[in-house]
Design a protein around this motif. Structure first.
Motif, PDB file in Angstrom:
ATOM      1  N   VAL A 223       0.845  -1.192   0.000  1.00  0.00           N
ATOM      2  CA  VAL A 223       0.000   0.000   0.000  1.00  0.00           C
ATOM      3  C   VAL A 223       0.882   1.244   0.000  1.00  0.00           C
ATOM      4  N   TRP A 224       0.552   2.210  -0.869  1.00  0.00           N
ATOM      5  CA  TRP A 224       1.321   3.448  -0.941  1.00  0.00           C
ATOM      6  C   TRP A 224       0.778   4.457   0.060  1.00  0.00           C
ATOM      7  N   LYS A 225       1.689   5.018   0.888  1.00  0.00           N
ATOM      8  CA  LYS A 225       1.318   5.976   1.915  1.00  0.00           C
ATOM      9  C   LYS A 225       2.173   7.239   1.797  1.00  0.00           C
ATOM     10  N   GLU A 226       1.579   8.353   2.182  1.00  0.00           N
ATOM     11  CA  GLU A 226       2.319   9.616   2.189  1.00  0.00           C
ATOM     12  C   GLU A 226       3.288   9.621   3.359  1.00  0.00           C
ATOM     13  N   GLU A 227       4.573   9.818   3.062  1.00  0.00           N
ATOM     14  CA  GLU A 227       5.604   9.828   4.096  1.00  0.00           C
ATOM     15  C   GLU A 227       5.940  11.239   4.563  1.00  0.00           C
ATOM     16  N   ALA A 228       5.926  12.192   3.643  1.00  0.00           N
ATOM     17  CA  ALA A 228       6.279  13.571   3.999  1.00  0.00           C
ATOM     18  C   ALA A 228       5.686  14.533   2.992  1.00  0.00           C
ATOM     19  N   THR A 229       5.375  15.739   3.471  1.00  0.00           N
ATOM     20  CA  THR A 229       4.953  16.840   2.603  1.00  0.00           C
ATOM     21  C   THR A 229       5.951  17.970   2.775  1.00  0.00           C
ATOM     22  N   LEU A 230       6.526  18.411   1.664  1.00  0.00           N
ATOM     23  CA  LEU A 230       7.570  19.427   1.700  1.00  0.00           C
ATOM     24  C   LEU A 230       7.028  20.719   1.088  1.00  0.00           C
ATOM     25  N   ALA A 231       6.883  21.747   1.915  1.00  0.00           N
ATOM     26  CA  ALA A 231       6.373  23.044   1.466  1.00  0.00           C
ATOM     27  C   ALA A 231       7.527  24.026   1.374  1.00  0.00           C
ATOM     28  N   GLY A 232       7.615  24.740   0.266  1.00  0.00           N
ATOM     29  CA  GLY A 232       8.698  25.699   0.086  1.00  0.00           C
ATOM     30  C   GLY A 232       8.509  26.556  -1.150  1.00  0.00           C
ATOM     31  N   HIS A 233       7.736  26.045  -2.106  1.00  0.00           N
ATOM     32  CA  HIS A 233       7.470  26.806  -3.325  1.00  0.00           C
ATOM     33  C   HIS A 233       6.193  27.627  -3.175  1.00  0.00           C
ATOM     34  N   SER A 234       6.106  28.724  -3.928  1.00  0.00           N
ATOM     35  CA  SER A 234       4.947  29.604  -3.863  1.00  0.00           C
ATOM     36  C   SER A 234       4.086  29.523  -5.115  1.00  0.00           C
ATOM     37  N   ASP A 235       4.413  28.588  -6.011  1.00  0.00           N
ATOM     38  CA  ASP A 235       3.629  28.398  -7.232  1.00  0.00           C
ATOM     39  C   ASP A 235       3.777  26.931  -7.645  1.00  0.00           C
ATOM     40  N   TRP A 236       3.155  26.547  -8.728  1.00  0.00           N
ATOM     41  CA  TRP A 236       3.160  25.161  -9.177  1.00  0.00           C
ATOM     42  C   TRP A 236       4.570  24.575  -9.202  1.00  0.00           C
ATOM     43  N   VAL A 237       4.701  23.360  -8.697  1.00  0.00           N
ATOM     44  CA  VAL A 237       5.961  22.623  -8.822  1.00  0.00           C
ATOM     45  C   VAL A 237       5.969  21.950 -10.180  1.00  0.00           C
ATOM     46  N   ARG A 238       6.895  22.345 -11.022  1.00  0.00           N
ATOM     47  CA  ARG A 238       6.924  21.873 -12.406  1.00  0.00           C
ATOM     48  C   ARG A 238       7.666  20.549 -12.580  1.00  0.00           C
ATOM     49  N   ASP A 239       8.700  20.312 -11.762  1.00  0.00           N
ATOM     50  CA  ASP A 239       9.454  19.072 -11.899  1.00  0.00           C
ATOM     51  C   ASP A 239      10.098  18.717 -10.576  1.00  0.00           C
ATOM     52  N   VAL A 240      10.323  17.429 -10.383  1.00  0.00           N
ATOM     53  CA  VAL A 240      11.065  16.915  -9.235  1.00  0.00           C
ATOM     54  C   VAL A 240      12.033  15.854  -9.731  1.00  0.00           C
ATOM     55  N   ALA A 241      13.159  15.725  -9.061  1.00  0.00           N
ATOM     56  CA  ALA A 241      14.148  14.714  -9.453  1.00  0.00           C
ATOM     57  C   ALA A 241      14.860  14.217  -8.212  1.00  0.00           C
ATOM     58  N   TRP A 242      14.731  12.922  -7.931  1.00  0.00           N
ATOM     59  CA  TRP A 242      15.441  12.284  -6.827  1.00  0.00           C
ATOM     60  C   TRP A 242      16.805  11.860  -7.354  1.00  0.00           C
ATOM     61  N   ALA A 243      17.858  12.303  -6.717  1.00  0.00           N
ATOM     62  CA  ALA A 243      19.207  12.056  -7.229  1.00  0.00           C
ATOM     63  C   ALA A 243      19.567  10.579  -7.141  1.00  0.00           C
ATOM     64  N   PRO A 244      20.220  10.033  -8.177  1.00  0.00           N
ATOM     65  CA  PRO A 244      20.768   8.680  -8.076  1.00  0.00           C
ATOM     66  C   PRO A 244      21.744   8.610  -6.912  1.00  0.00           C
ATOM     67  N   SER A 245      21.939   7.409  -6.370  1.00  0.00           N
ATOM     68  CA  SER A 245      22.806   7.247  -5.213  1.00  0.00           C
ATOM     69  C   SER A 245      23.864   6.196  -5.477  1.00  0.00           C
ATOM     70  N   ILE A 246      25.083   6.473  -5.027  1.00  0.00           N
ATOM     71  CA  ILE A 246      26.143   5.469  -5.074  1.00  0.00           C
ATOM     72  C   ILE A 246      26.466   5.005  -3.653  1.00  0.00           C
ATOM     73  N   GLY A 247      25.546   5.281  -2.739  1.00  0.00           N
ATOM     74  CA  GLY A 247      25.718   4.840  -1.358  1.00  0.00           C
ATOM     75  C   GLY A 247      26.289   5.883  -0.428  1.00  0.00           C
ATOM     76  N   LEU A 248      26.385   7.135  -0.883  1.00  0.00           N
ATOM     77  CA  LEU A 248      26.860   8.208  -0.013  1.00  0.00           C
ATOM     78  C   LEU A 248      25.805   8.526   1.051  1.00  0.00           C
ATOM     79  N   PRO A 249      26.218   9.133   2.169  1.00  0.00           N
ATOM     80  CA  PRO A 249      25.325   9.220   3.336  1.00  0.00           C
ATOM     81  C   PRO A 249      24.281  10.324   3.292  1.00  0.00           C
ATOM     82  N   ALA A 250      23.588  10.505   2.182  1.00  0.00           N
ATOM     83  CA  ALA A 250      22.518  11.494   2.122  1.00  0.00           C
ATOM     84  C   ALA A 250      21.640  11.226   0.908  1.00  0.00           C
ATOM     85  N   SER A 251      20.379  11.628   1.019  1.00  0.00           N
ATOM     86  CA  SER A 251      19.452  11.617  -0.112  1.00  0.00           C
ATOM     87  C   SER A 251      19.239  13.055  -0.565  1.00  0.00           C
ATOM     88  N   TYR A 252      19.160  13.252  -1.880  1.00  0.00           N
ATOM     89  CA  TYR A 252      18.954  14.578  -2.452  1.00  0.00           C
ATOM     90  C   TYR A 252      17.740  14.550  -3.380  1.00  0.00           C
TER      91      TYR A 252
END
Length: 334
Positions: A223-252
């Motif tokens: 089942v798909w569930k909402e994990e987080a809502t991120l507010a910061g933009h003041s108009d339509w969000v046109r694109d999102v991109a989750w960075a590929p990972s090579i195992g470094l200690p952060a998600s972008y």
């Protein structure tokens, strides 16, 4: 999933596409060629090996090219959509030559090439409005496609072992979904943390909508569930991109908006494990000169390409101090 392979919005100038414009590709030289599209081009994507280019247009068609260092050859024109085709996405080559397309006609088509012939193998009609974004999951999860629509929903379609397709729907953004992007399957921090063999990670998605929000989704027990809502933009969000990972200690995650800004959202490995918050940082202090339409990470996840309405593509890289710095720019005259 291998059985499937065995069996089965600003645009560049009309009719012209930069040969080095595909997602994740950063080239020192660029050239352009006539695609013979009859209207505006909305997307251009190279396949995994960089040998094939798919373009899509308001003329309702998709064109497939074989590309070399300085050459290109039109292989096929894929027809079937009844409206502008906004986006195309190549599946991982382990599944064969498979391409997804999303259109204003509210449909998603999945195309497959076999013995040199392209054909439509699946038509997804679960949405009631324009399909604005299509994105394949990391291949480790199987042949799974996420689709974002103006009807406010995200559909997740999965190819099962018997080559039939299963669909799940997420009520995501009330007034429309503009973009979807998958989290990498690699656990943040796995490269630098000594641990036992990794367990499969939970599937995650990020979406951007007309409600000005970025949302994180996680699958739990199917089942798909909402994990987080991120507010910061003041108009339509046109694109999102989750960075590929090579195992470094952060998600972008990068998000861009009609408000002319790009935000970098980060979460380190310890925060992922403890359910901590995402941190927000603007890519640069001042807004861009025009609407920012697309963001795209390099395959290594260390360089971000930003495409804006003034026909410029700028490249950004994080410094040792944690600040993003512009390292290059290309414009319409390149």
């Amino acid at each position: 999933m291998s059985s499937f392979a065995d069996s089965i919005q600003t645009a560049p100038p009309v009719n012209s596409v930069p040969a080095a414009s595909a997602t994740g590709a950063i080239a020192s030289t660029a050239n352009s060629f006539d695609t013979h599209h009859e209207d505006i081009i909305h997307d251009a994507q190279l396949d995994y090996y960089g040998r094939r280019l798919a373009t899509c247009s308001s003329d309702s068609t998709i064109k497939i090219f074989e590309v070399g260092n300085d050459s290109h050859r039109l292989v096929d024109t894929l027809k079937g959509h009844q409206g502008p085709v906004w986006q195309v996405a190549w599946a991982h080559p382990k599944f064969g030559a498979v391409l997804a397309s999303g259109s204003y006609d509210a449909k998603v088509f999945i195309w497959r090439e076999y013995n040199g012939v392209w054909s439509k193998v699946m038509e997804h009609q679960s949405h009631s409005s324009s399909v604005n974004s299509v994105s394949w999951a990391p291949h480790e999860y199987g042949l799974i496609l996420a689709c974002g629509s103006s009807d406010g929903k995200i559909s997740i379609i999965t190819c099962k072992e018997d080559t039939t397709w299963e669909c799940q729907m997420i009520n995501a953004h009330g007034i429309g979904v503009n973009a979807v992007s998958w989290a990498p399957s690699v656990i943040p921090g796995s490269l630098v943390t000594a641990s036992s063999p990794q367990q499969p990670t939970s599937k995650r998605l990020v979406s951007g909508g007309c409600d000005n929000l970025v949302k994180i989704w996680r699958e739990e027990n199917g089942v798909w569930k909402e994990e987080a809502t991120l507010a910061g933009h003041s108009d339509w969000v046109r694109d999102v991109a989750w960075a590929p990972s090579i195992g470094l200690p952060a998600s972008y995650i990068a998000s861009c908006s009609q408000d002319k800004t790009v935000i970098i959202w980060t979460k380190d490995a310890s925060a992922v494990a403890t359910g901590g918050q995402w941190t927000r940082k603007p890519l640069k202090a001042e807004p861009f000169a025009d609407v920012v339409w697309r963001v795209s990470w390099s395959h290594a996840g260390n360089i971000l390409a930003v495409s804006s309405g003034d026909n410029k593509v700028s490249m950004w890289k994080e410094s040792l101090e944690g600040e993003f710095e512009q390292i290059g720019e290309a414009n319409d005259g390149m």
